[in-house]
Write an enzyme that holds these catalytic residues in place. Sequence first.
Site, PDB file in Angstrom:
ATOM      1  N   GLU A   1       0.835  -1.210   0.000  1.00 53.77           N
ATOM      2  CA  GLU A   1       0.000   0.000   0.000  1.00 53.77           C
ATOM      3  C   GLU A   1       0.868   1.258   0.000  1.00 53.77           C
ATOM      4  O   GLU A   1       0.602   2.225  -0.720  1.00 53.77           O
ATOM      5  CB  GLU A   1      -0.914   0.041   1.228  1.00 53.77           C
ATOM      6  CG  GLU A   1      -1.864  -1.130   1.347  1.00 53.77           C
ATOM      7  CD  GLU A   1      -1.313  -2.243   2.236  1.00 53.77           C
ATOM      8  OE1 GLU A   1      -0.154  -2.667   2.023  1.00 53.77           O
ATOM      9  OE2 GLU A   1      -2.048  -2.698   3.122  1.00 53.77           O
TER      10      GLU A   1
ATOM     11  N   CYS B   1      -0.219   1.094   7.183  1.00 53.67           N
ATOM     12  CA  CYS B   1      -0.835   1.375   5.887  1.00 53.67           C
ATOM     13  C   CYS B   1      -2.190   2.049   6.036  1.00 53.67           C
ATOM     14  O   CYS B   1      -2.539   2.918   5.235  1.00 53.67           O
ATOM     15  CB  CYS B   1      -0.943   0.086   5.080  1.00 53.67           C
ATOM     16  SG  CYS B   1       0.679  -0.576   4.634  1.00 53.67           S
TER      17      CYS B   1
HETATM   18 ZN   LIG Z   1       0.993  -2.454   5.866  1.00 55.23          ZN
END
Ligand SMILES: [Zn+2]
Length: 153
Positions: A57, A88
């Site tokens: 990500e 993330c």
């Molecule tokens: Zn992550």
Amino acid sequence: MSRPPSPMDIAFDEAEAAASRGEVPVGAVVVDPATGTVLARAGNRTEELNDPTAHAEVLAIRAACAALGEPRLPGLDLYVTLEPCALCATAISFARLRRVYFGAYDPKGGGVEHGPRFYHQPTCHHAPEVYGGIDETRAGEMLREFFRARRTG
Ligand SMILES: [Zn+2]
């Protein structure tokens, strides 16, 4: 007639590529929902880059920002094969992404529906819309297969 790959299909391709590099198989894609354009795609590279923050990500967000020359990604969507971790989830919030579509739920390491549940905290200043469990079976099996192979390999 074959249908064009969905963003989640592309994320799975990235996850498989990550597994083949010896990384935990997670893939992510940043898409402009207005046009369907894939702006960035990435898989985990923590081992390769010796970087504990090189999650799919984060790499996809960085690449999309670089491609657009923008510090944030408002109005764009992120697809990822696994529930984002705390790191993330926070990066997605900071990027002002519109929506997150994720595959398998991650009770052990997730930060969206598990653990810190960052988007529900008062210190979260932008919460994307969240759609979890997309192709969940496929996402879960990929991870189980990877960890099974690693244990026996
Ligand atoms: Zn992550």
